[in-house]
Design a protein around this motif. Sequence first.
Motif, mmCIF file in Angstrom:
data_model
loop_
_atom_site.group_PDB
_atom_site.id
_atom_site.type_symbol
_atom_site.label_atom_id
_atom_site.label_comp_id
_atom_site.label_asym_id
_atom_site.label_seq_id
_atom_site.Cartn_x
_atom_site.Cartn_y
_atom_site.Cartn_z
ATOM 1 N N ALA A 1 -9.089 15.896 9.991
ATOM 2 C CA ALA A 1 -7.673 15.979 9.720
ATOM 3 C C ALA A 1 -6.907 14.498 10.321
ATOM 4 O O ALA A 1 -7.479 14.202 11.005
ATOM 5 N N GLY A 2 -6.108 13.821 9.324
ATOM 6 C CA GLY A 2 -5.601 12.734 9.626
ATOM 7 C C GLY A 2 -6.528 11.332 9.184
ATOM 8 O O GLY A 2 -5.766 10.643 9.243
ATOM 9 N N SER B 1 -2.423 11.655 -12.941
ATOM 10 C CA SER B 1 -3.498 12.372 -12.338
ATOM 11 C C SER B 1 -4.586 11.327 -11.674
ATOM 12 O O SER B 1 -5.051 10.850 -12.529
ATOM 13 N N HIS B 2 -5.038 11.662 -10.629
ATOM 14 C CA HIS B 2 -6.176 10.669 -10.068
ATOM 15 C C HIS B 2 -7.269 11.691 -9.540
ATOM 16 O O HIS B 2 -6.960 12.246 -8.520
ATOM 17 N N ARG B 3 -8.562 11.288 -9.598
ATOM 18 C CA ARG B 3 -9.834 11.793 -9.333
ATOM 19 C C ARG B 3 -9.934 11.305 -7.634
ATOM 20 O O ARG B 3 -9.697 10.180 -7.611
ATOM 21 N N ILE B 4 -10.229 11.969 -6.922
ATOM 22 C CA ILE B 4 -10.598 11.495 -5.453
ATOM 23 C C ILE B 4 -11.677 12.519 -4.904
ATOM 24 O O ILE B 4 -11.714 13.709 -5.082
ATOM 25 N N ARG B 5 -12.586 11.944 -4.271
ATOM 26 C CA ARG B 5 -13.842 12.348 -3.728
ATOM 27 C C ARG B 5 -13.412 12.680 -2.223
ATOM 28 O O ARG B 5 -13.297 11.764 -1.418
ATOM 29 N N ILE B 6 -13.535 13.931 -1.860
ATOM 30 C CA ILE B 6 -13.401 14.244 -0.188
ATOM 31 C C ILE B 6 -14.790 14.153 0.216
ATOM 32 O O ILE B 6 -15.705 15.128 0.127
ATOM 33 N N PRO B 7 -15.100 13.398 1.203
ATOM 34 C CA PRO B 7 -16.474 13.256 1.826
ATOM 35 C C PRO B 7 -16.623 14.640 2.620
ATOM 36 O O PRO B 7 -15.669 14.897 3.204
ATOM 37 N N ALA C 1 -2.377 -5.001 -7.419
ATOM 38 C CA ALA C 1 -1.577 -3.899 -6.825
ATOM 39 C C ALA C 1 -2.162 -3.527 -5.433
ATOM 40 O O ALA C 1 -3.274 -4.002 -5.305
ATOM 41 N N GLY C 2 -1.164 -2.920 -4.676
ATOM 42 C CA GLY C 2 -1.798 -2.454 -3.322
ATOM 43 C C GLY C 2 -2.847 -1.175 -3.499
ATOM 44 O O GLY C 2 -3.172 -0.965 -4.601
ATOM 45 N N ASP C 3 -3.192 -0.621 -2.522
ATOM 46 C CA ASP C 3 -4.063 0.298 -2.371
ATOM 47 C C ASP C 3 -3.329 1.667 -2.001
ATOM 48 O O ASP C 3 -2.292 1.659 -1.491
ATOM 49 N N LEU C 4 -3.841 2.710 -2.342
ATOM 50 C CA LEU C 4 -3.502 4.024 -2.222
ATOM 51 C C LEU C 4 -4.337 4.640 -0.890
ATOM 52 O O LEU C 4 -5.387 4.798 -0.890
ATOM 53 N N PHE C 5 -3.593 5.250 0.081
ATOM 54 C CA PHE C 5 -4.440 5.821 1.071
ATOM 55 C C PHE C 5 -3.825 7.216 1.108
ATOM 56 O O PHE C 5 -2.638 7.675 1.266
ATOM 57 N N VAL C 6 -4.903 8.176 1.033
ATOM 58 C CA VAL C 6 -4.766 9.723 0.929
ATOM 59 C C VAL C 6 -5.003 10.208 2.311
ATOM 60 O O VAL C 6 -6.046 10.135 2.919
ATOM 61 N N VAL C 7 -3.892 10.703 3.197
ATOM 62 C CA VAL C 7 -4.057 11.233 4.532
ATOM 63 C C VAL C 7 -4.453 12.629 4.358
ATOM 64 O O VAL C 7 -3.645 13.413 3.809
ATOM 65 N N VAL C 8 -5.655 12.930 4.872
ATOM 66 C CA VAL C 8 -5.868 14.300 4.811
ATOM 67 C C VAL C 8 -5.402 15.345 5.556
ATOM 68 O O VAL C 8 -5.260 15.004 6.989
ATOM 69 N N ARG C 9 -4.972 16.577 5.194
ATOM 70 C CA ARG C 9 -4.324 17.601 6.097
ATOM 71 C C ARG C 9 -5.217 18.897 5.771
ATOM 72 O O ARG C 9 -5.669 19.112 4.501
ATOM 73 N N ILE C 10 -5.779 19.350 6.587
ATOM 74 C CA ILE C 10 -6.591 20.568 6.642
ATOM 75 C C ILE C 10 -5.821 21.692 6.743
ATOM 76 O O ILE C 10 -5.159 22.150 7.963
ATOM 77 N N GLU C 11 -5.799 22.672 5.853
ATOM 78 C CA GLU C 11 -5.155 23.837 5.669
ATOM 79 C C GLU C 11 -5.992 25.175 5.324
ATOM 80 O O GLU C 11 -6.618 25.003 4.406
ATOM 81 N N GLY C 12 -5.282 26.395 5.876
ATOM 82 C CA GLY C 12 -6.082 27.557 5.327
ATOM 83 C C GLY C 12 -7.164 27.998 6.217
ATOM 84 O O GLY C 12 -7.399 27.567 7.411
ATOM 85 N N ASP D 1 0.858 -1.190 0.000
ATOM 86 C CA ASP D 1 -0.069 0.151 -0.011
ATOM 87 C C ASP D 1 0.740 1.152 -0.194
ATOM 88 O O ASP D 1 1.788 1.220 0.549
ATOM 89 N N ARG D 2 0.320 2.479 -0.560
ATOM 90 C CA ARG D 2 1.037 3.408 -0.595
ATOM 91 C C ARG D 2 0.453 4.698 0.058
ATOM 92 O O ARG D 2 -0.951 4.610 0.089
ATOM 93 N N TYR D 3 0.751 5.507 0.700
ATOM 94 C CA TYR D 3 0.280 6.518 1.607
ATOM 95 C C TYR D 3 1.006 7.936 1.073
ATOM 96 O O TYR D 3 2.244 8.186 0.837
ATOM 97 N N VAL D 4 -0.100 8.903 0.682
ATOM 98 C CA VAL D 4 0.400 10.134 0.392
ATOM 99 C C VAL D 4 -0.456 11.285 1.183
ATOM 100 O O VAL D 4 -1.427 10.676 1.768
ATOM 101 N N ARG D 5 -0.181 12.623 1.354
ATOM 102 C CA ARG D 5 -0.715 13.656 2.208
ATOM 103 C C ARG D 5 -1.428 14.414 1.138
ATOM 104 O O ARG D 5 -0.794 14.746 -0.060
ATOM 105 N N SER D 6 -2.699 14.948 1.446
ATOM 106 C CA SER D 6 -3.432 15.869 0.356
ATOM 107 C C SER D 6 -3.993 16.864 1.303
ATOM 108 O O SER D 6 -4.732 16.749 2.363
ATOM 109 N N ALA D 7 -3.633 18.178 1.067
ATOM 110 C CA ALA D 7 -4.143 19.279 1.956
ATOM 111 C C ALA D 7 -5.464 19.699 1.393
ATOM 112 O O ALA D 7 -5.566 19.896 0.076
ATOM 113 N N VAL D 8 -6.522 19.905 1.975
ATOM 114 C CA VAL D 8 -7.686 20.551 1.630
ATOM 115 C C VAL D 8 -7.993 21.760 2.587
ATOM 116 O O VAL D 8 -7.447 21.891 3.699
#
Length: 283
Positions: free
Chosen positions: A253-254, A242-248, A272-283, A185-192
């Motif tokens: 955060a986290g 590029s990949h579409r992702i739905r933010i519910p 293939a493994g899964d991708l985990f997007v770790v949410v970070r809230i900014e702004g 599995d793969r982990y990335v961070r995404s700021a919203v």
Amino acid sequence: MLKDGRLPLSDAVRTAVCIADALGTAHGAGLTHRDIKPSNIIVRPNGQATVVDFGITKGSDERHDITTSGVLIGTPAYMAPECFNGTFDHRSDLYSLGCVLYEMLTGHQPFTGTSWHLINQHLNEQPPPLIKRRLSTPPTLVNLVERLLAKNPDDRPAEAFQVMLALREIDRRYFDQGLPNRGLDRYVRSAVSPRIAAFGAVTHILLADRAPCPLCAPEPGASGAEGCESCQGTGEASAETSHRIRIPPGVKAGQRLRLRGLGWPGRNGGEAGDLFVVVRIEG
């Protein structure tokens, strides 16, 4: 699932991976199963296991219901110590998973006896050492089972997906014999923004990967050409997808959002493994 006694080590580990995966998904939705036991695990002909009977599942913010009639909800042989005191959370399911994994590995439940004997043992006693019941069990697997069966929830793994990853690593290290093997599995961070976190949105993430150089090494595993301007002779070039992702709505955060099949590629033809997007809230 255990009608023939203990399972081969590799089968026990891979079944536990499926259980931990299912629990991680349920826990991510705020649900706790409360009755993980062998009869609620169905193993299909392809070796994949499914968790069934979510009939007594409840949100993890509720008290464990011992009911006004004094009837326990759950199965005492697999219940976590804290459940007998009227509380539970997602880590209670991990204790139950530990009981099931112990039984898959040894052919014996950790504790036996009447309901009241079981309650006392879960609260106050340790099960017979797993390693004595099955000497060939890898030490890292023994350690994981011991952590799952910790009396204090704080001493158990923090979440089911963490258990799933640990089991997959054990499978890769000890039982991979050229069979199809699932990728990591793969982990990335995404700021919203706080607004997106509150109301949700569909957005895109960019993933940077390494791919065979299209100029000098078009086939995977091919050697690069010295002096190639695209890859400098490494045979690999950087590629972005590029990949579409739905933010519910109401994402925290986290929180981890899961995209199936976008992790690292499998080996020997495995998925293939899964991708985990770790949410970070900014702004």
